[in-house]
Scaffold this motif. Structure first.
Motif, PDB file in Angstrom:
ATOM      1  N   GLY A  77      28.769  32.625  37.955  1.00 57.39           N
ATOM      2  CA  GLY A  77      30.014  31.896  37.307  1.00 57.39           C
ATOM      3  C   GLY A  77      29.607  30.381  36.784  1.00 57.39           C
ATOM      4  N   THR A  78      30.326  29.843  35.901  1.00 55.88           N
ATOM      5  CA  THR A  78      29.957  28.360  35.558  1.00 55.88           C
ATOM      6  C   THR A  78      30.357  27.524  36.690  1.00 55.88           C
ATOM      7  OG1 THR A  78      30.629  28.976  33.034  1.00 55.88           O
ATOM      8  CG2 THR A  78      30.514  26.568  33.730  1.00 55.88           C
ATOM      9  N   PHE A  79      31.422  27.629  37.232  1.00 57.47           N
ATOM     10  CA  PHE A  79      31.744  26.953  38.458  1.00 57.47           C
ATOM     11  C   PHE A  79      32.323  27.767  39.440  1.00 57.47           C
ATOM     12  CE2 PHE A  79      34.742  25.697  35.234  1.00 57.47           C
ATOM     13  CZ  PHE A  79      36.036  25.993  35.813  1.00 57.47           C
ATOM     14  N   GLU A  80      32.712  29.017  39.206  1.00 62.06           N
ATOM     15  CA  GLU A  80      33.431  29.944  40.203  1.00 62.06           C
ATOM     16  C   GLU A  80      32.413  31.293  40.490  1.00 62.06           C
ATOM     17  OE1 GLU A  80      37.345  30.859  38.413  1.00 62.06           O
ATOM     18  OE2 GLU A  80      38.116  28.811  39.488  1.00 62.06           O
ATOM     19  N   SER A  81      32.827  32.262  40.422  1.00 66.75           N
ATOM     20  CA  SER A  81      32.192  33.313  40.920  1.00 66.75           C
ATOM     21  C   SER A  81      32.142  34.563  39.712  1.00 66.75           C
ATOM     22  CB  SER A  81      32.428  34.019  42.286  1.00 66.75           C
ATOM     23  OG  SER A  81      32.350  33.134  43.431  1.00 66.75           O
ATOM     24  N   THR A  82      31.140  35.210  39.381  1.00 66.94           N
ATOM     25  CA  THR A  82      31.192  36.307  38.858  1.00 66.94           C
ATOM     26  C   THR A  82      31.026  37.462  40.293  1.00 66.94           C
ATOM     27  OG1 THR A  82      29.636  35.689  37.263  1.00 66.94           O
ATOM     28  CG2 THR A  82      29.647  37.974  37.282  1.00 66.94           C
ATOM     29  N   ILE A  83      32.219  38.493  39.770  1.00 63.98           N
ATOM     30  CA  ILE A  83      32.340  39.431  40.983  1.00 63.98           C
ATOM     31  C   ILE A  83      32.433  40.852  40.722  1.00 63.98           C
ATOM     32  CG2 ILE A  83      34.178  39.871  42.937  1.00 63.98           C
ATOM     33  CD1 ILE A  83      35.593  37.223  42.216  1.00 63.98           C
ATOM     34  N   ILE A  84      31.520  41.372  41.451  1.00 65.55           N
ATOM     35  CA  ILE A  84      31.274  43.087  41.355  1.00 65.55           C
ATOM     36  C   ILE A  84      31.984  43.512  42.412  1.00 65.55           C
ATOM     37  CG2 ILE A  84      29.821  44.806  40.840  1.00 65.55           C
ATOM     38  CD1 ILE A  84      29.537  42.496  38.770  1.00 65.55           C
ATOM     39  N   ARG A  85      33.017  44.162  42.298  1.00 69.82           N
ATOM     40  CA  ARG A  85      33.898  44.955  43.635  1.00 69.82           C
ATOM     41  C   ARG A  85      33.308  45.869  44.024  1.00 69.82           C
ATOM     42  NH1 ARG A  85      37.131  40.587  44.839  1.00 69.82           N
ATOM     43  NH2 ARG A  85      38.283  39.797  43.067  1.00 69.82           N
ATOM     44  N   LYS A  86      33.812  46.553  45.094  1.00 70.29           N
ATOM     45  CA  LYS A  86      33.323  47.442  46.136  1.00 70.29           C
ATOM     46  C   LYS A  86      33.204  48.673  45.016  1.00 70.29           C
ATOM     47  CE  LYS A  86      35.962  46.027  50.100  1.00 70.29           C
ATOM     48  NZ  LYS A  86      36.907  46.449  51.136  1.00 70.29           N
ATOM     49  N   GLY A  87      32.025  49.291  45.367  1.00 72.45           N
ATOM     50  CA  GLY A  87      31.780  50.698  44.811  1.00 72.45           C
ATOM     51  C   GLY A  87      31.384  50.586  43.489  1.00 72.45           C
ATOM     52  N   VAL A  88      31.197  49.605  42.770  1.00 76.56           N
ATOM     53  CA  VAL A  88      30.744  49.396  41.386  1.00 76.56           C
ATOM     54  C   VAL A  88      29.232  50.128  41.143  1.00 76.56           C
ATOM     55  CG1 VAL A  88      30.187  47.925  39.509  1.00 76.56           C
ATOM     56  CG2 VAL A  88      32.247  47.689  40.783  1.00 76.56           C
ATOM     57  N   LYS A  89      29.187  50.730  40.241  1.00 81.08           N
ATOM     58  CA  LYS A  89      27.789  51.413  40.040  1.00 81.08           C
ATOM     59  C   LYS A  89      27.086  50.942  38.718  1.00 81.08           C
ATOM     60  CE  LYS A  89      28.268  53.495  43.867  1.00 81.08           C
ATOM     61  NZ  LYS A  89      27.720  52.981  45.214  1.00 81.08           N
ATOM     62  N   ILE A  90      26.114  50.153  38.634  1.00 84.30           N
ATOM     63  CA  ILE A  90      25.815  49.596  37.245  1.00 84.30           C
ATOM     64  C   ILE A  90      24.492  50.120  37.064  1.00 84.30           C
ATOM     65  CG2 ILE A  90      25.284  47.564  35.991  1.00 84.30           C
ATOM     66  CD1 ILE A  90      27.410  46.108  37.492  1.00 84.30           C
ATOM     67  N   ASP A  91      24.298  50.741  35.770  1.00 83.58           N
ATOM     68  CA  ASP A  91      23.020  51.384  35.344  1.00 83.58           C
ATOM     69  C   ASP A  91      21.860  50.292  35.134  1.00 83.58           C
ATOM     70  OD1 ASP A  91      21.132  53.366  34.797  1.00 83.58           O
ATOM     71  OD2 ASP A  91      22.368  54.127  32.966  1.00 83.58           O
TER      72      ASP A  91
END
Length: 352
Positions: free
Chosen positions: A221-235
């Motif tokens: 994130g620029t000054f906060e967070s990029t958030i990937i929540r529980k159970g996400v599956k990214i190829d």
């Protein structure tokens, strides 16, 4: 390891049809089946392979009734696809990597804390004030930046990189070449036509049970967070830009790109090569077809296709019209000829 048909059936609570003593040591696709392997049949278009496959065992649904002789041993189960997945889990456990310890050359800062059964492969790097849980494996050339926190039972495959201050939950898998926490694409245009870099001082948070594919990049994130929540599956080969948030149990296929500050809801499914513009709100249970370009926010439970993406019903109608464009073009040309001919005929009659 060897697995007998009767043992597999017992594990899956299935029924053996054929030789219960046949043994398999590996798995295969039904169309490429080899002796000594196990396959499965769950899609009707592959039925012909059931009768001539060389696989020794085939998992089938209980409702399946052969139309001719089957050479392979069948194991009938409630759901062949799910049963096959369960067997793959069991097979993977038999091959589970039990490596632990620290290979050399590698580096761990003296302020870093590691849990039980920790493994660090050769040329790995662990920075200052890092906290790593139990049963974590960092394969060769993994880089863990300063102040990173990693939960239990995580695996980082060769060459994965985690930048400073990122937080990784439990049971996460990050595949080779993935980069977690790289700078977001932030540049301010200047009066002279140049661009000034905007410092990116946020981080990335991966919650529990997240899988990140090979060569995928997730910007901080620029000054906060990029958030990937529980159970996400990214190829593999997916780009997630700064300040995005991806909701629980969402799955994203390869070569998809999310522009900055886009928020995705829970249980969404994105096909391959989907592109999302920035600052969008994607609701829960949204399905986006492959190669769709999304420029507007999407409400809950929508399915969209095409570029620009729109509702599946309208998309199908658009596709049908597009498919018929050559025919429509010919009809328009013929109509123009007919109109011109009619005009000429009318003009000739008026002169008489």
């Amino acid at each position: 390891m060897e697995f007998k048909a009767t043992d597999i059936a017992a594990f899956l609570k299935g029924e053996v049809v054929g030789d219960g003593n046949v043994v398999v040591t590996n798995v295969s696709k039904i169309e490429d089946g080899k002796p000594g392997t196990l396959s499965f049949f769950a899609n009707a278009k592959y039925e012909s392979y059931v009768y001539n496959t060389n696989a020794s065992i085939v998992l089938v649904n209980k409702s399946f009734e052969p139309k001719s002789e089957v050479i392979a041993t069948l194991i009938k189960v409630d759901d062949a696809y799910q049963a096959f997945s369960s067997l793959l889990d069991l097979y993977q456990l038999t091959k589970k990597d039990t490596r632990k310890g620290i290979e050399q050359p590698s580096f761990i800062d003296e302020t870093a804390a590691t849990g039980d059964n920790f493994y660090l492969g050769a040329f790995g790097y662990v920075g200052k004030n890092v906290k790593i849980g139990n049963n974590v494996k960092l394969f060769p050339q993994v880089h863990i930046g300063n102040n990173v926190t990693i939960g239990d039972n995580c695996i980082f495959y060769a060459g994965a990189k985690v930048y400073d201050d990122c937080v990784i939950g439990n049971n996460c898998i990050v595949h080779a070449g993935a980069v977690i926490g790289s700078d977001g694409f932030g540049f301010a245009p200047q009066p002279d036509g140049t661009y000034k870099k905007i410092p990116q001082i946020g981080n990335v948070i991966l919650e529990d049970n997240v899988d990140i594919g090979a060569n995928t990049t997730i910007d901080c994130g620029t000054f906060e967070s990029t958030i990937i929540r529980k159970g996400v599956k990214i190829d593999n080969l997916v780009q997630v830009a700064h300040n995005c948030e991806i909701g629980e149990n969402t799955v994203i296929a390869a070569q998809t790109g999310l522009a900055g500050t886009t928020k995705v809801g829970k249980n969404c499914k994105f096909g391959g090569q989907v592109g999302l513009a920035g600052h969008l709100e994607i609701g829960d249970n949204v399905n986006i077809g492959a190669q769709s370009g999304v420029s507007n926010s999407i409400k809950d439970n929508e399915t969209v296709l095409l570029t620009p993406a729109h509702n599946i019903k309208d998309a199908v109608r658009t596709a049908i019209v597009f498919k018929n464009l050559p025919k429509l073009r010919d009809e328009v040309i013929q109509l123009r000829k007919d109109v011109k001919s009619l005009q000429n005929s009318t003009s000739t009659d008026s002169k008489k």
